[in-house]
Design an enzyme around this catalytic site. Structure first.
Site, PDB file in Angstrom:
ATOM      1  N   THR A   1       2.413   1.364   8.459  1.00 14.04           N
ATOM      2  CA  THR A   1       2.409  -0.067   8.773  1.00 14.04           C
ATOM      3  C   THR A   1       2.595  -0.923   7.524  1.00 14.04           C
ATOM      4  O   THR A   1       3.419  -1.842   7.506  1.00 14.04           O
ATOM      5  CB  THR A   1       1.042  -0.432   9.404  1.00 14.04           C
ATOM      6  OG1 THR A   1       0.739   0.568  10.356  1.00 14.04           O
ATOM      7  CG2 THR A   1       1.071  -1.768  10.053  1.00 14.04           C
ATOM      8  N   VAL A   2       1.842  -0.637   6.489  1.00 16.53           N
ATOM      9  CA  VAL A   2       1.872  -1.499   5.290  1.00 16.53           C
ATOM     10  C   VAL A   2       3.185  -1.315   4.524  1.00 16.53           C
ATOM     11  O   VAL A   2       3.790  -2.286   4.066  1.00 16.53           O
ATOM     12  CB  VAL A   2       0.653  -1.210   4.384  1.00 16.53           C
ATOM     13  CG1 VAL A   2       0.673  -2.122   3.163  1.00 16.53           C
ATOM     14  CG2 VAL A   2      -0.641  -1.390   5.159  1.00 16.53           C
TER      15      VAL A   2
ATOM     16  N   GLY B   1      -8.032  -6.644   2.785  1.00 14.74           N
ATOM     17  CA  GLY B   1      -6.658  -6.903   3.225  1.00 14.74           C
ATOM     18  C   GLY B   1      -5.992  -8.060   2.509  1.00 14.74           C
ATOM     19  O   GLY B   1      -5.758  -8.018   1.302  1.00 14.74           O
TER      20      GLY B   1
ATOM     21  N   ARG C   1       6.053  11.075   4.811  1.00 11.64           N
ATOM     22  CA  ARG C   1       5.977  12.433   5.370  1.00 11.64           C
ATOM     23  C   ARG C   1       7.221  12.783   6.182  1.00 11.64           C
ATOM     24  O   ARG C   1       7.723  13.881   6.115  1.00 11.64           O
ATOM     25  CB  ARG C   1       4.719  12.578   6.233  1.00 11.64           C
ATOM     26  CG  ARG C   1       3.578  13.220   5.466  1.00 11.64           C
ATOM     27  CD  ARG C   1       2.459  13.551   6.382  1.00 11.64           C
ATOM     28  NE  ARG C   1       2.001  12.347   7.052  1.00 11.64           N
ATOM     29  CZ  ARG C   1       0.738  12.044   7.274  1.00 11.64           C
ATOM     30  NH1 ARG C   1      -0.198  12.875   6.877  1.00 11.64           N
ATOM     31  NH2 ARG C   1       0.384  10.956   7.890  1.00 11.64           N
TER      32      ARG C   1
ATOM     33  N   ASP D   1     -16.091   3.057   4.663  1.00 14.23           N
ATOM     34  CA  ASP D   1     -14.921   2.245   4.277  1.00 14.23           C
ATOM     35  C   ASP D   1     -15.373   0.939   3.607  1.00 14.23           C
ATOM     36  O   ASP D   1     -14.848   0.549   2.553  1.00 14.23           O
ATOM     37  CB  ASP D   1     -14.097   1.956   5.544  1.00 14.23           C
ATOM     38  CG  ASP D   1     -12.988   0.959   5.306  1.00 14.23           C
ATOM     39  OD1 ASP D   1     -11.930   1.364   4.797  1.00 14.23           O
ATOM     40  OD2 ASP D   1     -13.191  -0.233   5.616  1.00 14.23           O
TER      41      ASP D   1
ATOM     42  N   GLU E   1      -5.085  -5.175  -5.062  1.00 17.62           N
ATOM     43  CA  GLU E   1      -5.518  -6.298  -4.213  1.00 17.62           C
ATOM     44  C   GLU E   1      -5.637  -5.882  -2.743  1.00 17.62           C
ATOM     45  O   GLU E   1      -6.555  -6.309  -2.028  1.00 17.62           O
ATOM     46  CB  GLU E   1      -4.509  -7.456  -4.350  1.00 17.62           C
ATOM     47  CG  GLU E   1      -4.888  -8.706  -3.614  1.00 17.62           C
ATOM     48  CD  GLU E   1      -6.122  -9.375  -4.211  1.00 17.62           C
ATOM     49  OE1 GLU E   1      -6.031  -9.957  -5.286  1.00 17.62           O
ATOM     50  OE2 GLU E   1      -7.200  -9.283  -3.588  1.00 17.62           O
TER      51      GLU E   1
ATOM     52  N   GLY F   1      -3.920  -4.933   8.678  1.00 13.91           N
ATOM     53  CA  GLY F   1      -2.697  -5.291   9.402  1.00 13.91           C
ATOM     54  C   GLY F   1      -1.511  -5.367   8.471  1.00 13.91           C
ATOM     55  O   GLY F   1      -1.645  -5.538   7.255  1.00 13.91           O
TER      56      GLY F   1
ATOM     57  N   ILE G   1      -7.054 -11.114   1.912  1.00 19.50           N
ATOM     58  CA  ILE G   1      -7.871 -12.067   1.146  1.00 19.50           C
ATOM     59  C   ILE G   1      -7.697 -11.763  -0.348  1.00 19.50           C
ATOM     60  O   ILE G   1      -7.929 -10.629  -0.770  1.00 19.50           O
ATOM     61  CB  ILE G   1      -9.374 -11.952   1.494  1.00 19.50           C
ATOM     62  CG1 ILE G   1      -9.602 -12.192   2.994  1.00 19.50           C
ATOM     63  CG2 ILE G   1     -10.202 -12.919   0.660  1.00 19.50           C
ATOM     64  CD1 ILE G   1     -11.063 -12.001   3.425  1.00 19.50           C
TER      65      ILE G   1
ATOM     66  N   LYS H   1     -14.988  -0.442  -0.518  1.00 16.99           N
ATOM     67  CA  LYS H   1     -14.521  -1.775  -0.939  1.00 16.99           C
ATOM     68  C   LYS H   1     -15.583  -2.479  -1.785  1.00 16.99           C
ATOM     69  O   LYS H   1     -15.279  -3.094  -2.811  1.00 16.99           O
ATOM     70  CB  LYS H   1     -14.165  -2.598   0.295  1.00 16.99           C
ATOM     71  CG  LYS H   1     -12.984  -1.999   1.083  1.00 16.99           C
ATOM     72  CD  LYS H   1     -12.883  -2.595   2.475  1.00 16.99           C
ATOM     73  CE  LYS H   1     -11.735  -1.991   3.269  1.00 16.99           C
ATOM     74  NZ  LYS H   1     -11.789  -2.294   4.708  1.00 16.99           N
TER      75      LYS H   1
HETATM   76  N1  HSE Z   1     -10.522   0.403   8.661  1.00 11.23           N
HETATM   77  C1  HSE Z   1     -10.361  -0.755   7.867  1.00 11.23           C
HETATM   78  C2  HSE Z   1     -10.995  -1.930   8.577  1.00 11.23           C
HETATM   79  C3  HSE Z   1      -8.895  -1.011   7.609  1.00 11.23           C
HETATM   80  O1  HSE Z   1     -11.268  -1.834   9.769  1.00 11.23           O
HETATM   81  O2  HSE Z   1     -11.250  -2.944   7.950  1.00 11.23           O
HETATM   82  C4  HSE Z   1      -8.646  -1.981   6.485  1.00 11.23           C
HETATM   83  O3  HSE Z   1      -9.135  -1.522   5.263  1.00 11.23           O
END
Ligand code: HSE
Length: 429
Positions: free
Chosen positions: A15-16, A137, A47, A204, A132, A305, A139, A208
């Site tokens: 996606t990114v 994401g 891949r 996750d 970043e 996203g 921000i 961060k």
């Molecule tokens: N799994 C992460 C979230 C994706 O829901 O924020 C973005 O880092």
């Protein structure tokens, strides 16, 4: 006269990666005007070469071997969008830095685990390692902490840094649905990481937070000392009781300066309904920075996203094109402070839920366990119940978490206690 080029290689076309290609294709002129460079995607790797993609990649050189791509000498910047805390992603970033490339990555897990080593390598080569997109994401929190707030002594960084769990908690509250039902919904929408425990287990968000702590507090990255609790124990009854008390339950990340070092935690907490964190709903992320000069500053935006994350990646490439270089975590890595591991959380009020057998004297036993730790109870509610099971909600006055945990351990040993006590910190503003 033609403009100088910034030559890019991208590994990972999910996606990114596709979002990044789309921005380069759509906003080429704007990027040139802002940086003085033409953005050229030279080589790509993923891949599968044949997978259907939403962007045209036919004009870029395909390379099966990401490491060989990282080592090419006609590349200025490599972009790592492979993901995963080690394996190919790590080897790719290392190969790129070793061979003198700037690196842009969205990989929070890689940085949380190997950020110190990679920062040392990047700085020894005089190259940028920018990230970043790895935190919150779209921000621009890395830029904000590293540049805009660079003159502040940071007191606290808090926030909501996982969109999936924020979405789940928002739906549980809004639609009065169970944790299991909303987990299934998040799964069907493709929100959950391949390993869902990274999201719901708070890992996750902890990746961060650890990155922000290093940058904000000028210390070496210390993921191992983030205290992590996920949202698995948050039930609808807690969300409803919290609302009655004027709060909302959020998965709150917090890194706070204490006399014993920076205390880092990710855990469900009750935040006031009308506070910034209490107003951050759905998949949105929020970061609140408290500095000695600026006071409190709130940043909110999409935490994941295609467009949002690619926006962060392209911003990093723009800075590299502009020759803006700074140490990976804001100060030369060998000058960063060594984190202290014995920081403890500050005292706060707690929300506690107990499931009790309705026996004579059980309340007195619970009260005694709190009194033994000098914990004062602010509010106590026994919920409506059928049969002999009594759900009991308690709100304590501010207490040190260590005392609360001792009291709850004692309560858990009582015969009348039917399941493990639930306790969440309450944020007062
Ligand atoms: N799994 C992460 C979230 C994706 O829901 O924020 C973005 O880092």
């Amino acid at each position: 006269m033609s403009n100088p080029k910034i030559r890019i290689a991208i590994a990972g076309l999910g996606t990114v990666g596709q979002g990044l290609i789309e921005i380069v294709q759509r906003n080429g002129e704007l990027l040139t005007a802002r940086t003085g460079h033409d953005f050229e995607i030279v080589a790509i790797n993923a891949r599968s070469k044949t997978k259907n993609r939403e962007v045209d990649i036919s004009s870029y050189e395909w390379m099966d071997d990401p490491i060989a791509m990282a080592k090419r000498d006609d590349i200025d910047v490599v972009v790592e969008l492979i993901g995963g805390e080690d394996g190919v992603a790590k080897a790719f970033v290392e190969a790129a830095l070793e061979s003198g490339k700037h690196v842009v990555t969205a990989n929070k897990a890689l940085l949380a685990h190997y950020g110190n080593e990679l920062a040392t390598l990047a700085e020894s080569k005089g190259k940028s390692l920018r990230y970043e997109a790895a935190v919150a994401g779209g921000i621009p929190i890395i830029k904000s902490l590293g540049e805009g707030f660079a003159g502040n002594a940071i007191k606290r960084i808090s926030g909501i840094m996982n969109g999936t769990t924020n979405y789940m908690l928002t739906r549980m509250e809004g639609e009065k649905i169970s944790y299991d039902a909303v987990f299934d919904a998040a799964n069907q929408l493709g929100y959950l990481e391949a390993d869902p425990s990274l999201d719901v287990g708070g890992i996750d968000a902890a990746h961060k937070l650890a990155i922000l702590t290093a940058l904000g507090f000028g210390q070496k990255l210390d993921f191992d000392n983030v205290n992590i609790e996920g949202i698995e124990n948050v039930s609808l009854v807690d969300i409803e009781r919290a609302a009655e008390l004027g709060f909302r339950i959020k998965l709150v990340c917090s890194a706070e300066a204490t006399p014993d070092g920076v205390y880092q935690s990710v855990a469900p907490a009750l935040v006031p309904l009308d506070s910034p964190l209490g107003q951050c709903m759905g998949v949105l992320n929020m970061v609140v920075v408290e500095g000695d000069a600026i006071g409190k500053c709130v940043l909110q935006g999409p935490g994941a996203g295609r467009g949002a994350t690619a926006s962060a990646v392209i911003g990093d490439i723009c800075d590299i094109a502009r020759n803006l270089q700074m140490p990976v975590f804001g100060a030369a890595h060998d000058t960063l402070l060594t984190p202290k591991s014995d920081a403890i959380a500050k005292a706060s009020p707690f929300y506690v839920r107990l499931q009790l057998d309705d026996q004579v004297g059980v309340l007195a036993q619970v009260a005694q366990a709190f009194a033994a730790e000098s914990i004062s109870i602010d509010e106590l509610r026994q919920l409506d119940h059928e049969g002999d099971e009594t759900p009991l909600i308690l709100v304590t006055h501010a207490t040190e978490p260590v005392k609360l945990h001792r009291a709850l351990a004692a309560i858990n040993k009582l015969d009348a206690v039917l399941s493990n006590p639930i306790a969440f910190r309450i944020e007062e503003n």
